[in-house]
Design an enzyme around this catalytic site. Sequence first.
Site, PDB file in Angstrom:
ATOM      1  N   ASP A  80      -7.924  -2.122   3.221  1.00 15.87           N
ATOM      2  CA  ASP A  80      -8.922  -2.554   2.242  1.00 15.87           C
ATOM      3  C   ASP A  80      -9.376  -1.405   1.350  1.00 15.87           C
ATOM      4  O   ASP A  80     -10.415  -1.472   0.712  1.00 15.87           O
ATOM      5  CB  ASP A  80     -10.128  -3.183   2.955  1.00 15.87           C
ATOM      6  CG  ASP A  80     -10.814  -2.181   3.881  1.00 15.87           C
ATOM      7  OD1 ASP A  80     -10.317  -1.034   4.001  1.00 15.87           O
ATOM      8  OD2 ASP A  80     -11.841  -2.538   4.481  1.00 15.87           O
ATOM      9  N   CYS A  83      -9.087   2.605   4.446  1.00 14.39           N
ATOM     10  CA  CYS A  83      -8.354   2.861   5.689  1.00 14.39           C
ATOM     11  C   CYS A  83      -8.388   4.322   6.112  1.00 14.39           C
ATOM     12  O   CYS A  83      -8.437   4.620   7.297  1.00 14.39           O
ATOM     13  CB  CYS A  83      -6.928   2.339   5.593  1.00 14.39           C
ATOM     14  SG  CYS A  83      -6.046   2.924   4.152  1.00 14.39           S
ATOM     15  N   HIS A 275      -1.260   3.697   2.482  1.00 15.92           N
ATOM     16  CA  HIS A 275      -2.028   3.257   3.639  1.00 15.92           C
ATOM     17  C   HIS A 275      -2.048   4.271   4.791  1.00 15.92           C
ATOM     18  O   HIS A 275      -1.065   4.954   5.044  1.00 15.92           O
ATOM     19  CB  HIS A 275      -1.450   1.935   4.154  1.00 15.92           C
ATOM     20  CG  HIS A 275      -2.270   1.331   5.243  1.00 15.92           C
ATOM     21  ND1 HIS A 275      -3.530   0.849   5.029  1.00 15.92           N
ATOM     22  CD2 HIS A 275      -2.021   1.173   6.565  1.00 15.92           C
ATOM     23  CE1 HIS A 275      -4.022   0.384   6.166  1.00 15.92           C
ATOM     24  NE2 HIS A 275      -3.136   0.576   7.116  1.00 15.92           N
TER      25      HIS A 275
END
Lengths: 301, 208
Positions: A80, A83, A275
């Site tokens: 989101d 992370c 990510h």
Amino acid sequence: MNVTENVTEPGGEQDRPRDDEIQAFHNRIRAADADKLELVGDKEPLSVLEEEYKAGSPVFLAKLLILKQSYGAIRRARGDGNCFFRSFMFSYLEHLLVIQDEAEVARMEKAIEICKKTLIDLGQAEFTFEDYLAIFVEQLHGVIQGKETSTSLETLVERCRDQYVSNCVVMFFRFVTSGEIRRRSEFFEPFIQGMSNMSVVQFCRSCVEPMGEESDHVHIIALSDALGVPVRVVYLDQSGDMNDKPVTVNKHDFIPEGMNTAVDPDVILLYRPGHYDILYRRGNSGNVKHTSLEESNVEHF
Amino acid sequence: MTTNRRQESASHVISSLSAHYPCCNLKKSLHRSTLHPSRLTQQCASMTSRARLFKEYKEVHREKGGDNDIQLTCDDTNIYRWTAYIKGPVDTPYQEGVFQLAVNVPEQYPLVPPQVRFVTKIFHPNVHFKTGEICLDILKTAWSPAWTLQSVCRAVIALLAHPEADSPLNCDAGNLLRSGDHRGYRSMSQMYTRLCAVHSNGGRPGSS
């Protein structure tokens, strides 16, 4: 242009959705995503990644094999945009809980005081961040066992999954990161200019302070320095070629200023493009004490 | 009179805050996680937003007179509803005007931004001519709890001085600027300032 003709109704279209409606729609999409993965997931064996990349690039698979030699498990963070901060929070607190490092808790408290002073010196109103600070300190104290307020590993997971607690800690880290970048703006300026056309203050406003803004090297350096916590990032990406030389997995240790560079970071994050997740050393190669204590914690609570 | 009522309502807020949201209870429920997570989250959000707004309320009153361009007041009965009067910045077509803003604060504040719109009609590329909606990044995606209602008002004033013609909510105003017709933009915005923002609402800042 005939301005007078438009005087009654300048402004144009009426039927477009308002921005807050667009935002609400965006939030609903995020909420739907949220059902698929907790803010912080369960600890999973690294082999789940093999499954994920089964049909994927051979470079990934080769790197995964290398990764498995040193690391045994992964814990996912929701994608989101928070992370990095969330992975950092959980990884740091979990490690403290497992090794029961009271000296580190005390050191961190001092570091937080300095961060607080930095923010106030920069003109940030204390009431804008004091709640977030308090919630992080509460989590920090909770990891030391034997007190009424102590948390088990289970509770820690629960807290880091609770939107309120979790987001407050993320927000505190964002404040700390922004404060550190602005305090040492001369140091960070070239990094920021290399990435964007923004000034240091603009960068903090639009890329650090808002929730959901993704993190980059600059954020990691700043947070790691400000809190004095070394961070290792292991990169699982497409770089390297199978036909070339042997594939290697890149890693980078972010060591806070003034700390011995030979230190082995306990906060280990796995980076895949865009990510961050949490990575765990293999039980047998890492500190055996960790594993046994961790197990005893689980049994105990 | 108004100040007295304000103070009363402030003390009312304190007592209702401590009655409904005693900190220790909250901390206990956090520790023991006795409540369902989503309910806990909701309750916390509402508690923090009230507590935070109350701090802002105190700050606004402490700094009263410090910022002459902004007059920020909280609704007597609802701490989630605020009204701001901002002065148009000098050397802009808005400079003689005083503009009323309606500020609606959601329960998840300050994790989500307040909703701010112009009540006073204004001709500006980034303000919707009919609804008063404002196109400003910090009120949307770039929001952060580092902002306060007061600093949001300062950002709105800055927006009046620096219109972003490339992402207009008011296309006419945007087109005038983009086509380089600064004179046209100035005279239109000045006309609306004089028609709608001068004297018509009592020129609030500085008057009380």
